[in-house]
Every structure is written in structure tokens, then in C-alpha cells.
Design a protein around this motif. Structure first.
Motif, PDB file in Angstrom:
ATOM      1  N   VAL A 103      13.758   0.734  -2.085  1.00 43.57           N
ATOM      2  CA  VAL A 103      13.232  -0.487  -2.324  1.00 43.57           C
ATOM      3  C   VAL A 103      11.867  -0.522  -2.301  1.00 43.57           C
ATOM      4  N   LEU A 104      11.150   0.085  -1.120  1.00 45.61           N
ATOM      5  CA  LEU A 104       9.777   0.130  -1.020  1.00 45.61           C
ATOM      6  C   LEU A 104       9.336   1.227  -2.124  1.00 45.61           C
ATOM      7  N   ASP A 105       9.891   2.344  -2.115  1.00 46.11           N
ATOM      8  CA  ASP A 105       9.464   3.003  -3.324  1.00 46.11           C
ATOM      9  C   ASP A 105       9.714   2.422  -4.785  1.00 46.11           C
ATOM     10  N   ALA A 106      10.585   1.595  -5.155  1.00 44.25           N
ATOM     11  CA  ALA A 106      10.706   1.090  -6.405  1.00 44.25           C
ATOM     12  C   ALA A 106       9.303   0.080  -6.607  1.00 44.25           C
ATOM     13  N   LEU A 107       9.163  -0.553  -5.530  1.00 49.17           N
ATOM     14  CA  LEU A 107       8.062  -1.683  -5.487  1.00 49.17           C
ATOM     15  C   LEU A 107       6.932  -0.856  -5.822  1.00 49.17           C
ATOM     16  N   ASP A 108       6.699   0.257  -5.078  1.00 51.34           N
ATOM     17  CA  ASP A 108       5.407   1.098  -5.321  1.00 51.34           C
ATOM     18  C   ASP A 108       5.077   1.603  -6.584  1.00 51.34           C
ATOM     19  N   ALA A 109       6.167   1.929  -7.371  1.00 55.60           N
ATOM     20  CA  ALA A 109       6.259   2.393  -8.487  1.00 55.60           C
ATOM     21  C   ALA A 109       6.111   1.417  -9.726  1.00 55.60           C
ATOM     22  N   ARG A 110       6.510   0.026  -9.551  1.00 55.58           N
ATOM     23  CA  ARG A 110       5.985  -0.906 -10.496  1.00 55.58           C
ATOM     24  C   ARG A 110       4.568  -1.361 -10.246  1.00 55.58           C
TER      25      ARG A 110
END
Length: 357
Positions: A103-110
Motif C-alpha cells: 500500500v505504501l509503495d502504491a501511494l509512493d508511485a502515485r
């Protein structure tokens, strides 16, 4: 399985003391020095969840967190102040932190403030709730805790957590009286005392046993666990995802089973296998505060943008690499939403004031 507990009792021996399933499973899964979930390999060493199947799952949960954050940000409005708004993501039964990391990785990517990212002025505080020790190398932004924090505003997400909250098993005897099933460490069973009190009331309401040999898992501890977890969310959304069944369609002989090294095995409470049972999520929903909604994982993920639709064939000529990536994503999405597979999981969404799906 009619009379199964009595037959096992007659044919096996030497397996230790008799205990109810709830006590036996608690020790087998979480007992010090030998609990299955405390092993170094973690749950991923024995079975594959939606989290392990594809990063699309964590990305969808991140998208849900963004929606909740937007609602909380809008609700706070001018009261947000110069420091903005803190939104919590609480990963219940976090395993080794795979979901919260994704989830944190996905938020970082966005990227904060983007069309798919967090609203401006919103920051995430991430918690992993797990009994096992913190794994090495976990993102330092993740707070590793044994219990969910109280008074959070945001999203609490419990992926395949409730199915591992130990419960007692009941079986109707030859007269149709529900009795507790007792088990030894070697898996042998026998019928014990009649089910009484709060457990009997739970069975009468949620899973009546009428025929001799019928079995049920008494879900009252799961109701209480979910009510406590969802109750920690002051504003936002609490979500539980599990294989589930509903009143009127309960399996006649229960669902208790085991898993080891990716294979289903008999549920022997000796610490060598997972012990799990499907969840009466309708009972959990009634026990917890806030408006509730039940839907299939297939519908939930499609509502969060996860689709098994193949990319247009024309993309193969204009951008072959993007076409291949699109095919891979479509295959992963299809697995997450497949009928007869992961798509049959049930999502329980419990709204709290200020948040929703």
C-alpha cells in the motif's frame, strides 16, 4: 461426517489431553515456542493470499485508502490546519507486512496530490498489527504493534484475519443436542459437554444445528474480535476480507480445515499446519458499530479499478512493451476476481462517521 467425532475417539489414542477446539487452535497457531504463525517463514510459506497473488491487490487497497482520506479531508475542511490531516492505515493480521508495504509503495508511485494519490495536505500513518516479531527490513514508516491503535481516522483492513481467530466447534449428537467437539493434539476428536450460554444463543441465531451429526463453528469470538477492531476506527472505514458464508446457506458439516506448504491437510492442532475455518461475516457485521455492506471480492475490486479486461490489440503494434504489461495485469486481475477462486472472497465494509466506500 455424522458421528465423526465419536468415531475418531473410538479409533485413536495417545494424543494428549482433550480440549475444546478454540483452546487447542489458539496454542497451535500462536503458542510460544511452537505456534504456526510465529514461524520464521510466515503465512506466505504455506498458502497464497490475494496479497501474494498480485500487487494489484495492494494498489486497490491503496486506492480505497485514498477515497477514505478524501472524505476525511473534506469532512475536516477548514479545521485541518497548516499541518494538514493524518490518515491511518491499519493492517490487521499483517503477516510479514506484505500488504502494508504494498500500500505504501502504491501511494509512493502515485505521488501525493496526484489524481490517483492522496489529497493535498494528507499524510498516512501506517500500522501493522501482528503477534509475530517485526520482520527485518520492513519499511521504517510502518509501526509494528500487537493491538490496533485506538481512535484512528482512516482505513482498517483485515485480509484473511478473522478466519484465524480460533473458535469452538459444535456437533449435534444422536438426539440433536449441540455439543462441544473436543480434540487432542494428534487430531482425534470426541463430543464433550452440551453447548450452553452465549455460545448456545449464538448457534440458535446464526447457525442452528437440527440434524444429528451436523457441525458448526461457533463464531462468537470472531464477532467480538471484529467489533473490537472496527471500534478502534473513530472515523473512516473498517474492512474484513475472508472466505465466508451467510445465514440460510451455512455448510452442514462446517468448514474447519488445515493448510501446510500450499496444500489442504487435516486440521491437526500440533503447530505444524494452519487451522482455519470460513467466517460468518453477517454475524460479524451485526456485532460491530457502523453501517455494514457485504459484497464479493470480484465486485469490490472491480469497483476499485481492478479489471481482467485485456488491452486493445492495436497496442501490440504501437507499444509492444505496454501491451505485454497490460496482458500480465489482466491475467493477475482475472485471478483476483475469478469465480470459484479468489473472487469468491467476501468483503465486509463497516462504515464509521466521516468515511465510506
Amino acid at each position: 461426517m455424522a458421528g465423526g467425532a465419536r468415531e475418531a475417539d473410538a479409533g485413536r489414542g495417545g494424543g494428549g489431553e482433550w480440549r475444546r477446539w478454540r483452546v487447542a487452535a489458539e496454542e497451535a497457531l500462536y503458542g510460544p515456542g511452537g505456534g504456526f504463525y510465529l514461524r520464521p517463514e510466515g503465512p506466505a510459506g504455506h498458502f497464497r493470499t490475494s496479497v501474494h497473488a498480485s500487487g494489484l491487490y495492494a494498489a486497490a487497497v491503496a486506492r480505497l485508502l485514498v477515497r477514505v482520506a478524501g472524505e476525511l479531508r473534506a469532512a475536516d475542511g477548514a479545521e485541518a490546519g497548516a499541518d494538514g490531516v493524518e490518515v491511518a492505515f491499519v493492517d490487521m493480521g499483517a503477516g510479514r507486512g506484505e500488504l502494508v508495504t504494498g500500500v505504501l509503495d502504491a501511494l509512493d508511485a502515485r505521488g501525493a496530490g496526484g489524481s490517483e494519490g492522496l489529497p493535498p495536505g494528507v499524510r498516512v500513518r501506517a500500522y501493522a498489527v501482528e503477534r509475530a516479531p517485526r520482520p527485518a527490513g520492513l519499511d521504517p514508516r510502518v509501526e509494528w504493534v500487537a493491538e490496533p491503535p485506538a481512535g484512528v481516522r482512516g482505513l482498517l483492513f483485515a485480509n484473511e484475519w478473522l478466519d484465524n481467530v480460533p473458535v469452538d466447534v459444535a456437533q449435534a449428537d444422536e438426539e440433536g443436542t449441540p455439543r462441544y467437539v473436543e480434540v487432542r493434539r494428534d487430531g482425534a476428536e470426541r463430543l464433550g459437554a452440551p453447548v450452553t450460554g452465549a455460545d448456545a444463543r449464538w448457534l440458535d441465531r446464526w447457525w442452528p444445528l437440527r440434524e444429528p451429526g451436523g457441525r458448526a463453528e461457533i463464531g462468537r469470538p470472531r464477532d467480538e474480535a471484529w467489533a473490537a477492531a472496527a471500534g478502534t476506527v473513530e472515523a473512516g472505514l473498517a474492512v474484513a476480507v475472508d472466505y465466508a458464508h451467510s445465514a440460510g446457506a451455512r455448510p452442514p458439516f462446517g468448514t474447519l480445515t488445515g493448510f501446510r506448504a500450499g496444500r489442504e491437510v487435516p486440521p491437526v492442532p500440533d503447530g505444524t499446519c494452519d487451522i482455519t475455518a470460513h467466517v460468518a461475516l453477517d454475524a460479524c457485521a451485526a456485532a460491530a458499530p457502523g453501517a455494514a455492506e457485504l459484497l464479493s471480492q470480484r465486485d469490490a475490486l472491480r469497483g476499485l479499478g481492478v479489471s481482467g479486461e485485456r488491452p486493445p490489440l492495436a497496442l501490440a503494434s504501437s507499444d509492444p512493451a505496454a501491451y505485454v504489461r497490460g496482458l500480465a495485469a489482466a491475467g493477475e486481475a482475472a485471478e483476483l476476481t475469478a469465480r470459484g477462486g479468489l473472487g469468491d472472497f467476501t468483503w465486509l465494509l463497516q462504515r464509521r462517521p466521516g468515511g465510506g466506500y
